[in-house]
Design a protein around this motif. Structure first.
Motif, PDB file in Angstrom:
ATOM      1  N   UNK A 352      98.025  23.821 -95.980  1.00  0.00           N
ATOM      2  CA  UNK A 352      99.291  23.789 -96.727  1.00  0.00           C
ATOM      3  C   UNK A 352      99.762  25.186 -97.118  1.00  0.00           C
ATOM      4  N   UNK A 353      98.831  26.152 -97.193  1.00  0.00           N
ATOM      5  CA  UNK A 353      99.206  27.514 -97.593  1.00  0.00           C
ATOM      6  C   UNK A 353      99.433  28.439 -96.409  1.00  0.00           C
ATOM      7  N   UNK A 354      99.174  27.979 -95.186  1.00  0.00           N
ATOM      8  CA  UNK A 354      99.354  28.830 -94.007  1.00  0.00           C
ATOM      9  C   UNK A 354     100.836  29.012 -93.718  1.00  0.00           C
ATOM     10  N   UNK A 355     101.192  30.219 -93.273  1.00  0.00           N
ATOM     11  CA  UNK A 355     102.604  30.540 -93.080  1.00  0.00           C
ATOM     12  C   UNK A 355     102.963  30.874 -91.645  1.00  0.00           C
ATOM     13  N   UNK A 356     102.012  31.284 -90.828  1.00  0.00           N
ATOM     14  CA  UNK A 356     102.307  31.687 -89.460  1.00  0.00           C
ATOM     15  C   UNK A 356     101.578  30.785 -88.473  1.00  0.00           C
ATOM     16  N   UNK A 357     102.004  30.867 -87.209  1.00  0.00           N
ATOM     17  CA  UNK A 357     101.362  30.060 -86.171  1.00  0.00           C
ATOM     18  C   UNK A 357      99.921  30.504 -85.947  1.00  0.00           C
ATOM     19  N   UNK A 358      99.658  31.802 -86.120  1.00  0.00           N
ATOM     20  CA  UNK A 358      98.283  32.268 -85.943  1.00  0.00           C
ATOM     21  C   UNK A 358      97.395  31.818 -87.097  1.00  0.00           C
ATOM     22  N   UNK A 359      97.937  31.707 -88.296  1.00  0.00           N
ATOM     23  CA  UNK A 359      97.157  31.148 -89.400  1.00  0.00           C
ATOM     24  C   UNK A 359      96.754  29.702 -89.091  1.00  0.00           C
ATOM     25  N   UNK A 360      97.707  28.937 -88.565  1.00  0.00           N
ATOM     26  CA  UNK A 360      97.402  27.556 -88.177  1.00  0.00           C
ATOM     27  C   UNK A 360      96.365  27.527 -87.071  1.00  0.00           C
ATOM     28  N   UNK A 361      96.453  28.477 -86.145  1.00  0.00           N
ATOM     29  CA  UNK A 361      95.471  28.544 -85.059  1.00  0.00           C
ATOM     30  C   UNK A 361      94.072  28.783 -85.611  1.00  0.00           C
ATOM     31  N   UNK A 362      93.924  29.709 -86.541  1.00  0.00           N
ATOM     32  CA  UNK A 362      92.604  29.982 -87.118  1.00  0.00           C
ATOM     33  C   UNK A 362      92.037  28.733 -87.796  1.00  0.00           C
ATOM     34  N   UNK A 363      92.883  27.982 -88.482  1.00  0.00           N
ATOM     35  CA  UNK A 363      92.421  26.750 -89.134  1.00  0.00           C
ATOM     36  C   UNK A 363      91.999  25.720 -88.095  1.00  0.00           C
ATOM     37  N   UNK A 364      92.772  25.588 -87.018  1.00  0.00           N
ATOM     38  CA  UNK A 364      92.437  24.614 -85.973  1.00  0.00           C
ATOM     39  C   UNK A 364      91.166  24.996 -85.231  1.00  0.00           C
ATOM     40  N   UNK A 365      90.907  26.283 -85.076  1.00  0.00           N
ATOM     41  CA  UNK A 365      89.649  26.709 -84.453  1.00  0.00           C
ATOM     42  C   UNK A 365      88.471  26.315 -85.340  1.00  0.00           C
ATOM     43  N   UNK A 366      88.617  26.474 -86.652  1.00  0.00           N
ATOM     44  CA  UNK A 366      87.552  26.041 -87.561  1.00  0.00           C
ATOM     45  C   UNK A 366      87.332  24.532 -87.448  1.00  0.00           C
ATOM     46  N   UNK A 367      88.407  23.759 -87.312  1.00  0.00           N
ATOM     47  CA  UNK A 367      88.259  22.302 -87.106  1.00  0.00           C
ATOM     48  C   UNK A 367      87.508  22.033 -85.807  1.00  0.00           C
ATOM     49  N   UNK A 368      87.823  22.812 -84.777  1.00  0.00           N
ATOM     50  CA  UNK A 368      87.175  22.632 -83.489  1.00  0.00           C
ATOM     51  C   UNK A 368      85.667  22.873 -83.601  1.00  0.00           C
ATOM     52  N   UNK A 369      85.291  23.897 -84.365  1.00  0.00           N
ATOM     53  CA  UNK A 369      83.867  24.184 -84.554  1.00  0.00           C
ATOM     54  C   UNK A 369      83.172  23.042 -85.296  1.00  0.00           C
ATOM     55  N   UNK A 370      83.861  22.428 -86.240  1.00  0.00           N
ATOM     56  CA  UNK A 370      83.275  21.286 -86.938  1.00  0.00           C
ATOM     57  C   UNK A 370      83.201  20.064 -86.019  1.00  0.00           C
ATOM     58  N   UNK A 371      84.179  19.925 -85.109  1.00  0.00           N
ATOM     59  CA  UNK A 371      84.182  18.774 -84.198  1.00  0.00           C
ATOM     60  C   UNK A 371      82.955  18.768 -83.297  1.00  0.00           C
TER      61      UNK A 371
END
Length: 544
Positions: A352-371
């Motif tokens: 909710x606090x991310x502002x750029x597409x790369x910020x969202x990418x970093x969050x999604x990569x962390x989700x991928x590592x948890x997956x």
């Protein structure tokens, strides 16, 4: 009457004492001169083929003092030369309008035009992904300030340099040795840290027989940062040997040191995660200090977010170590599900606090590592909802990489962190689309994104047989296989054979299957030289 001491008779009978030459006196060695008057060279000087000088007035010169005198004399001469003609110091070797001097390393000499091109490529293409260097400094200034930083900039800038496709491999050996030497440098340690950070983001290409040294370097990098006091940037660095502090730090320098510390922490976590090793060092005791925490909050928002993600991943990895045993009982699987749900909830808060597409990418990569940790459960305990969650997380990472590749030529400046996320997503997508739950996801969309990521992986190759070219061949072979993740009778077998690499175990497990079930020995030998039969022509075209 008592006889005179023997020494008196000996001194009187032996005559004058022998003199030692200056060199033997300096080295405190026994001198075996052939004459007492010093007209004949001693045996040691003859053997070493050096001048043998006999001098009565002698004073031993301490090496450390002599070196300091020579250094002071050299500095004085430089200052005198610059005072006579300030332009003299920069005219030697000047062959272009910018005044860049030619440089050489290990008998490899680079012209000013090549150096300028590599610097321009670095700051135009790569600097945006890791903006820790001063882009206003000229190549000459960087070289005078830090030799290791200069050569790392040239090395990264030479990636994809079409006019010099061989340069990046030619620099790999000597620059790597220079990096190792810089780990123990007491001169300009912060510049060495910045150089190693850049080198870890864009490492030299490696072949099958060469192990990537990134995991070793990132550990040394963290220890260098701790030794330099980057974890307490508001305190002046203490010279332990002299028990003296440097001059008080200004606020800009404090922020610069704090930002450098943040990049060290982020890089250390990413390298550990990419190799499947738990980052066992916790940074919270440092980062949560009241004074340091207020300093970190002044950093750019994207760095703060990545630092929070690194802290979360490190904390999660310590918990994941409890679930790597085989097999997990039902209670452990339920506990793992609960842990993963809590982690995803914390990522939702950061989202909710991310502002750029790369910020969202970093969050999604962390989700991928948890997956990746879901596959530590028994294959029969996986449900449709979990498989859809893994599929959706992978799709988001793939779409971002595809869009960045199409719009901003990501394949040219792609950092290792993004490439490792690509490989992890490829193996996760394979397990979903090749498994029994493929009918519950959008197979056509997944297959299309998978193929686009294979092509992206191949486009990241800068020489034959490097990691991107091998990764593309690996992904293409697994996709075309009809027996991957299957038993001999054709039933699905999604259990992990490798479980000691945390979330990246799914990647290592897929590589093991690729080698044991798909690749023939002659094909493996062929790939080590050509990059793979079906990709030979493509790699020849894309590599430089």
């Amino acid at each position: 009457m008592m006889a005179p001491p023997p020494s008196t008779n000996r001194d009187q009978s032996h005559g004058p004492k022998k003199k030692a030459c200056v060199e033997c006196r300096q080295q405190k060695m026994r001198c075996e001169g052939d004459s007492c008057d010093g007209t004949v060279a001693c045996a040691r000087c003859k053997r070493l083929n050096i001048a043998c000088v006999f001098s009565t007035p002698y004073q031993r010169v301490h090496k450390r003092k002599r070196l300091q005198e020579l250094e002071n004399e050299t500095n004085n001469l430089k200052q005198e030369l610059q005072s006579i003609n300030p332009a003299t110091s920069t005219q030697s070797g000047k062959t272009n309008n910018n005044g860049t001097e030619p440089r050489s390393i290990d008998h490899l000499e680079l012209s000013p035009s090549v150096i300028d091109t590599c610097f321009e490529r670095y700051f135009n293409l790569f600097h945006q992904a890791l903006p820790i260097l001063d882009s206003t400094m000229s190549p000459n200034d960087v070289y005078e300030n830090s030799t290791i930083l200069f050569w790392i900039i040239v090395s990264v800038g030479s990636r994809g340099y079409e006019q010099r496709p061989w340069l990046v491999n030619a620099l790999a050996g000597p620059v790597t040795q220079l990096m190792l030497a810089s780990l123990n440098s007491r001169i300009k340690p912060l510049e060495s840290i910045m150089g190693i950070l850049v080198a870890l983001a864009w490492p030299f290409p490696t072949a099958n027989y060469f192990r990537d040294s990134g995991f070793i370097h990132c550990g040394a990098l963290l220890h260098m940062a701790l030794q330099c006091g980057l974890h307490t940037p508001y305190l002046p660095y203490m010279n332990v040997q002299s028990f003296k502090n440097d001059a008080p730090l200004t606020e800009p320098n404090i922020l610069k040191r704090a930002q450098l510390w943040a990049h060290v922490v982020i890089t250390y976590q990413r390298i550990c995660t990419g190799t499947g090793q738990a980052a066992l060092i916790s940074f919270e005791p440092y980062n949560e200090q009241e004074k340091f925490k207020s300093i970190l909050q002044q950093l750019p928002a994207t760095i703060q977010l990545q630092l929070q993600l690194s802290t979360l991943v490190v904390r999660a990895q310590k918990t994941f170590l409890e679930f790597v045993a085989s097999p997990l009982d039902p209670q452990q699987e339920r506990t793992l599900d609960t842990v993963l749900q809590m982690l995803n909830s914390q990522l939702d808060t950061l989202q909710t606090s991310s502002s750029s597409s790369w910020d969202t990418f970093h969050i999604n990569v962390a989700r991928l590592e948890f997956c990746g940790m879901y596959f530590f459960k028994t294959p029969g305990s996986m449900d449709v909802q979990t498989c859809q969650h893994i599929f959706n997380c992978t799709v988001k990472v793939f779409e971002h990489i595809r869009d960045q590749h199409n719009d901003h030529d990501l394949h040219i400046w792609c950092p290792k962190y993004a490439f490792q996320a690509c490989l992890l997503g490829i193996t996760l997508m394979l397990r979903i689309l090749k498994g029994p739950y493929a009918t519950f996801v959008d197979q056509e969309r997944g297959a299309s994104l998978y193929q686009s990521l294979v092509q992206f992986t191949l486009s990241c190759s800068i020489c034959q047989g490097d990691l991107p070219s091998r990764g593309a061949a690996f992904a293409d072979s697994l996709w075309k296989s009809d027996k991957i993740f299957k038993n001999l009778n054709g039933t699905f077998n999604g259990g992990l054979r490798i479980r000691n690499r945390l979330a990246v175990s799914v990647v290592y497990d897929a590589i093991l299957l690729w080698k044991s079930e798909i690749e023939q020995p002659n094909e493996v030998a062929s790939r080590s030289h050509t990059g793979g039969p079906q990709f030979t022509s493509c790699i020849t075209t894309c590599s430089v």
